[in-house]
Design an enzyme around this catalytic site. Sequence first.
Site, short mmCIF file in Angstrom:
data_model
loop_
_atom_site.label_atom_id
_atom_site.label_comp_id
_atom_site.label_asym_id
_atom_site.label_seq_id
_atom_site.Cartn_x
_atom_site.Cartn_y
_atom_site.Cartn_z
N ASP A 12 26.83 67.95 60.32
CA ASP A 12 25.46 68.42 60.19
C ASP A 12 25.32 69.80 60.83
O ASP A 12 25.72 70.00 61.98
CB ASP A 12 24.49 67.47 60.88
CG ASP A 12 24.41 66.11 60.22
OD1 ASP A 12 24.80 66.01 59.03
OD2 ASP A 12 23.96 65.15 60.88
N GLY A 48 26.51 62.31 58.89
CA GLY A 48 26.81 61.46 57.75
C GLY A 48 26.17 60.10 57.95
O GLY A 48 26.10 59.57 59.07
N GLN A 168 18.55 59.48 50.14
CA GLN A 168 18.39 60.78 49.48
C GLN A 168 18.93 60.78 48.06
O GLN A 168 18.55 61.61 47.24
CB GLN A 168 19.10 61.87 50.28
CG GLN A 168 18.65 61.99 51.73
CD GLN A 168 19.58 61.25 52.67
OE1 GLN A 168 20.04 60.15 52.37
NE2 GLN A 168 19.84 61.83 53.84
N GLN A 169 19.82 59.84 47.75
CA GLN A 169 20.38 59.80 46.40
C GLN A 169 19.41 59.26 45.37
O GLN A 169 19.71 59.27 44.17
CB GLN A 169 21.67 58.97 46.39
CG GLN A 169 22.81 59.57 47.20
CD GLN A 169 23.32 60.88 46.61
OE1 GLN A 169 22.55 61.77 46.26
NE2 GLN A 169 24.63 61.03 46.51
N ASN A 191 12.61 55.03 52.36
CA ASN A 191 11.33 55.46 52.91
C ASN A 191 10.29 55.52 51.80
O ASN A 191 10.60 55.29 50.62
CB ASN A 191 11.47 56.80 53.66
CG ASN A 191 11.84 57.98 52.76
OD1 ASN A 191 11.49 58.03 51.60
ND2 ASN A 191 12.55 58.94 53.34
N GLY A 221 8.02 56.71 58.64
CA GLY A 221 8.04 57.64 59.77
C GLY A 221 7.22 57.12 60.94
O GLY A 221 7.37 55.97 61.37
N ASP A 252 18.91 56.58 59.79
CA ASP A 252 20.20 55.89 59.93
C ASP A 252 20.19 54.99 61.17
O ASP A 252 20.72 53.87 61.14
CB ASP A 252 21.34 56.91 60.04
CG ASP A 252 21.49 57.74 58.78
OD1 ASP A 252 21.20 57.23 57.69
OD2 ASP A 252 21.91 58.91 58.90
#
Length: 318
Positions: A12, A48, A168-169, A191, A221, A252
């Site tokens: 990251d 990751g 995200q995918q 989310n 969140g 994560d």
Amino acid sequence: MKLIVTGSIAFDYLMSFPGRFTEHFLPGHLDRLSLSFLVDTMDKRRGGCAPNIAYTLALLGERPLVMATAGDDFGEYRQWLEAAGVDTSLVCQIDGKFCASFFCSTDQENNQIASFYVGAMADAGQLSFRTVHDCGLAIVSPNDPAAMVQYAEECRTIGIPFIFDPGQQCARMSGSELTDGLIGARMVICNDYEFELLRQKTGLGEADVLAHAGALIVTRGEQGSSVITKDGRVDVPAVAPHRIVDPTGVGDAYRGGLMKGLALGVPYDTCARFGSVAATYALEHLGGQSHAYTWADFTKRYEEHFGSLTAHGSRLKP
């Protein structure tokens, strides 16, 4: 219980922007963007989805296995994960490639703009659950989309309980891929924004997802999360952080806490509370693996917010 964590292995690159991204988006000009944000700081961190989730599980007393692909630059990262209590024996290094890389800028309101370089993650389909024995629970977290579908199919076929976590995918996967991934899952988690993408692409609402999976968790969140099953819905609040440093890896960490609860066999709403506590520790530090705590620290913080942590009348053990 043997816990298998699949997903990306990445580095990251975390940057902070001393303003608000939204102030630089001009209404009426969104069809032609040309923006550059001057950031104040940049940190390179181990990241990751798979290592982040596994790291939280290790903090909570588990010895999770990461099943993922990494690049030639994984050597020091592997040593660090092993020292932290994560089993990397199922990680395959791909010659001639780098680990995936996540480039993320965060503004003053914790909005994020990010890019992701695939790298060795593109080879995740080389791995298979058929080589893993006695897996008690797996999570299929963001990874190469074809590999995610493959892993879900293998878990269904072999009979491995799994969590489908498209993350995200959701933006990249097709409706059919998302549907294929969630069928037969013990739990689906995303989310609120990702769930709306999933709903639009698949046409599946909450009830439809529950027709294919055992449970649905939607995180929101600072508004907490919702555990949705055929028996109803339970809203679980977020745990107030002592400070807010960086949101990277918070989701994560939540999943790591959730999996710890599932491994202990506690009810789903208690699992979500585990997730809330674990997520807050990550929010208070930069990157997804900079925080540390003991099981005693964790349970104390849990009980400060949610009351006594018991299972079948006895105190839970790590």
